[in-house]
Design a protein around this motif. Sequence first.
Motif, PDB file in Angstrom:
ATOM      1  N   GLY A 124       0.803  -1.214   0.000  1.00  0.00           N
ATOM      2  CA  GLY A 124       0.000   0.000   0.000  1.00  0.00           C
ATOM      3  C   GLY A 124       0.833   1.260   0.000  1.00  0.00           C
ATOM      4  N   ARG A 125       2.088   1.128   0.369  1.00  0.00           N
ATOM      5  CA  ARG A 125       2.990   2.281   0.383  1.00  0.00           C
ATOM      6  C   ARG A 125       3.829   2.384  -0.893  1.00  0.00           C
ATOM      7  N   THR A 126       3.542   1.560  -1.851  1.00  0.00           N
ATOM      8  CA  THR A 126       4.292   1.555  -3.107  1.00  0.00           C
ATOM      9  C   THR A 126       3.430   2.106  -4.237  1.00  0.00           C
ATOM     10  N   ALA A 127       4.030   2.216  -5.400  1.00  0.00           N
ATOM     11  CA  ALA A 127       3.297   2.715  -6.566  1.00  0.00           C
ATOM     12  C   ALA A 127       2.343   1.672  -7.136  1.00  0.00           C
ATOM     13  N   HIS A 128       2.471   0.429  -6.696  1.00  0.00           N
ATOM     14  CA  HIS A 128       1.643  -0.648  -7.231  1.00  0.00           C
ATOM     15  C   HIS A 128       1.035  -1.460  -6.081  1.00  0.00           C
ATOM     16  N   PRO A 129       0.024  -0.898  -5.405  1.00  0.00           N
ATOM     17  CA  PRO A 129      -0.573  -1.605  -4.264  1.00  0.00           C
ATOM     18  C   PRO A 129      -1.303  -2.876  -4.683  1.00  0.00           C
ATOM     19  N   TRP A 130      -1.316  -3.833  -3.786  1.00  0.00           N
ATOM     20  CA  TRP A 130      -2.088  -5.058  -3.989  1.00  0.00           C
ATOM     21  C   TRP A 130      -3.490  -4.860  -3.429  1.00  0.00           C
ATOM     22  N   LEU A 131      -4.451  -5.533  -4.039  1.00  0.00           N
ATOM     23  CA  LEU A 131      -5.800  -5.549  -3.498  1.00  0.00           C
ATOM     24  C   LEU A 131      -5.839  -6.413  -2.241  1.00  0.00           C
ATOM     25  N   HIS A 132      -6.828  -6.141  -1.391  1.00  0.00           N
ATOM     26  CA  HIS A 132      -6.957  -6.913  -0.160  1.00  0.00           C
ATOM     27  C   HIS A 132      -7.048  -8.412  -0.445  1.00  0.00           C
ATOM     28  N   GLY A 133      -7.883  -8.791  -1.408  1.00  0.00           N
ATOM     29  CA  GLY A 133      -8.057 -10.206  -1.714  1.00  0.00           C
ATOM     30  C   GLY A 133      -6.791 -10.862  -2.228  1.00  0.00           C
ATOM     31  N   GLU A 134      -5.991 -10.118  -2.991  1.00  0.00           N
ATOM     32  CA  GLU A 134      -4.725 -10.658  -3.487  1.00  0.00           C
ATOM     33  C   GLU A 134      -3.765 -10.908  -2.332  1.00  0.00           C
ATOM     34  N   ALA A 135      -3.722  -9.960  -1.397  1.00  0.00           N
ATOM     35  CA  ALA A 135      -2.836 -10.130  -0.233  1.00  0.00           C
ATOM     36  C   ALA A 135      -3.299 -11.297   0.631  1.00  0.00           C
ATOM     37  N   VAL A 136      -4.615 -11.446   0.797  1.00  0.00           N
ATOM     38  CA  VAL A 136      -5.145 -12.569   1.572  1.00  0.00           C
ATOM     39  C   VAL A 136      -4.851 -13.885   0.860  1.00  0.00           C
ATOM     40  N   ALA A 137      -4.946 -13.887  -0.468  1.00  0.00           N
ATOM     41  CA  ALA A 137      -4.624 -15.104  -1.222  1.00  0.00           C
ATOM     42  C   ALA A 137      -3.187 -15.538  -0.953  1.00  0.00           C
ATOM     43  N   LEU A 138      -2.264 -14.576  -0.914  1.00  0.00           N
ATOM     44  CA  LEU A 138      -0.876 -14.921  -0.596  1.00  0.00           C
ATOM     45  C   LEU A 138      -0.780 -15.410   0.848  1.00  0.00           C
ATOM     46  N   GLY A 139      -1.498 -14.750   1.757  1.00  0.00           N
ATOM     47  CA  GLY A 139      -1.504 -15.205   3.145  1.00  0.00           C
ATOM     48  C   GLY A 139      -2.024 -16.627   3.285  1.00  0.00           C
ATOM     49  N   LEU A 140      -3.064 -16.965   2.533  1.00  0.00           N
ATOM     50  CA  LEU A 140      -3.609 -18.327   2.568  1.00  0.00           C
ATOM     51  C   LEU A 140      -2.611 -19.330   1.982  1.00  0.00           C
ATOM     52  N   ARG A 141      -1.935 -18.938   0.928  1.00  0.00           N
ATOM     53  CA  ARG A 141      -0.949 -19.855   0.339  1.00  0.00           C
ATOM     54  C   ARG A 141       0.232 -20.071   1.298  1.00  0.00           C
ATOM     55  N   PHE A 142       0.540 -19.071   2.102  1.00  0.00           N
ATOM     56  CA  PHE A 142       1.558 -19.249   3.141  1.00  0.00           C
ATOM     57  C   PHE A 142       1.045 -20.216   4.209  1.00  0.00           C
ATOM     58  N   VAL A 143      -0.223 -20.112   4.574  1.00  0.00           N
ATOM     59  CA  VAL A 143      -0.844 -21.054   5.512  1.00  0.00           C
ATOM     60  C   VAL A 143      -0.759 -22.472   4.961  1.00  0.00           C
ATOM     61  N   LEU A 144      -1.072 -22.643   3.680  1.00  0.00           N
ATOM     62  CA  LEU A 144      -1.043 -23.962   3.050  1.00  0.00           C
ATOM     63  C   LEU A 144       0.378 -24.521   3.022  1.00  0.00           C
ATOM     64  N   PHE A 145       1.352 -23.668   2.776  1.00  0.00           N
ATOM     65  CA  PHE A 145       2.751 -24.101   2.780  1.00  0.00           C
ATOM     66  C   PHE A 145       3.114 -24.713   4.128  1.00  0.00           C
ATOM     67  N   GLN A 146       2.637 -24.102   5.205  1.00  0.00           N
ATOM     68  CA  GLN A 146       2.933 -24.605   6.548  1.00  0.00           C
ATOM     69  C   GLN A 146       2.139 -25.867   6.890  1.00  0.00           C
ATOM     70  N   ALA A 147       0.998 -26.055   6.224  1.00  0.00           N
ATOM     71  CA  ALA A 147       0.132 -27.201   6.536  1.00  0.00           C
ATOM     72  C   ALA A 147       0.366 -28.387   5.611  1.00  0.00           C
ATOM     73  N   MET A 148       1.315 -28.288   4.704  1.00  0.00           N
ATOM     74  CA  MET A 148       1.489 -29.311   3.671  1.00  0.00           C
ATOM     75  C   MET A 148       1.696 -30.709   4.261  1.00  0.00           C
ATOM     76  N   ASP A 149       2.424 -30.828   5.344  1.00  0.00           N
ATOM     77  CA  ASP A 149       2.660 -32.141   5.941  1.00  0.00           C
ATOM     78  C   ASP A 149       1.413 -32.698   6.624  1.00  0.00           C
ATOM     79  N   ARG A 150       0.505 -31.801   7.048  1.00  0.00           N
ATOM     80  CA  ARG A 150      -0.684 -32.231   7.784  1.00  0.00           C
ATOM     81  C   ARG A 150      -1.836 -32.629   6.867  1.00  0.00           C
ATOM     82  N   ALA A 151      -1.972 -31.937   5.725  1.00  0.00           N
ATOM     83  CA  ALA A 151      -3.086 -32.206   4.804  1.00  0.00           C
ATOM     84  C   ALA A 151      -2.611 -31.987   3.371  1.00  0.00           C
ATOM     85  N   PRO A 152      -1.724 -32.848   2.865  1.00  0.00           N
ATOM     86  CA  PRO A 152      -1.078 -32.590   1.582  1.00  0.00           C
ATOM     87  C   PRO A 152      -2.045 -32.490   0.399  1.00  0.00           C
ATOM     88  N   GLU A 153      -3.009 -33.397   0.299  1.00  0.00           N
ATOM     89  CA  GLU A 153      -3.912 -33.367  -0.855  1.00  0.00           C
ATOM     90  C   GLU A 153      -4.757 -32.100  -0.863  1.00  0.00           C
TER      91      GLU A 153
END
Length: 345
Positions: free
Chosen positions: A233-262
């Motif tokens: 949000g402080r740059t010339a090319h801000p991300w939308l809220h949903g895009e940032a949340v999508a990255l946050g969710l993919r980070f969550v999935l990265f951490q959960a890969m061993d618990r629920a891989p499929e």
Amino acid sequence: QLLPADADRVLWVRESGLAPEVLAEYAGALDGACPGRWDVLELNGGEALKCWDAMPHLFDTFQAHGLTRSSLVLTCGGGALSDAVGLAAAVWKRGLRVAHMPTTTLAMVDAAWGGKTGINWRGSKNQLGTFTLPEFVHLDARWLVTLPDRERRAGLAEVAKHAMLHAHLGQVHLESWPAWDTSPDALEAWTTKLEKSAQSKIAVVDADLHERGARAQLNLGHTVGHAVEAHFGRTAHPWLHGEAVALGLRFVLFQAMDRAPEACLFLDRWLETHVPLPNTPLAQWPDAESLWSHMTHDKKNVADQVVDVAWYGWGKAKWPVMLEKSTFEATWARFVRSMEEAGQN
């Protein structure tokens, strides 16, 4: 038919650029429900509205139109508009009634529901706000026809989040998500699916309005997501809220890969397809230190502890999870490397 029968006035606060034919239909409905007792305020939506400097104009408008606690403020726009206008309504005369007609995917499935209002403060998300339940929320996917494709897709991150948290939705809800089409049948299908996602949130909110327990799980993916959003949000090319949340969710999935891989593999592919990230080079992504500086201001934190939500599979989330800075830094570095190896940017 949804308007309170005793509303002495209705102020319709709507975003500019909405579909003229849909606006005309709802204007006709207001004429029928409260002839001569409604007015319009048109605003530019978006995150820029979520600031204290926007409040005086809203307060002046409420006063100019003589709004009382018997009046209704009807918002018509995205989540930023309902957040900001909802806050103004919540504090004017110690609380005007408010209702929402969301016009973005994100607002339809998430932001308009649950009673959270809020604005940002000194670069941190939603630091000022209230819990004020709306009189009603009315969904109509026809508003999405004039929404830019990027914004329509970004809101689907919240659809994925609800599916992750509620097993009765789960993978089937995402697999059966309708393709985008502006035909009447397709728009009706989108309305139905968005309502189904939203209903899962309502059940949680009803049990924990003030987010002291189970409702906190609805922040899945948002601790990092809000930090990413604040960074860009402080740059010339801000991300939308949903895009940032999508990255946050993919980070969550990265951490959960061993618990629920499929489930993690399916969700990562679904998010990659339905909520593509901006083409910001990985070299310009925030490092862990930058993210952590934002995360320390997250409203869910307890004392000096950064608190997050962990995921263990469909319908299985853990809250609270206390984060350690060193562990987060190492995990974020591995995650970014995995994205690079997968061909992201």
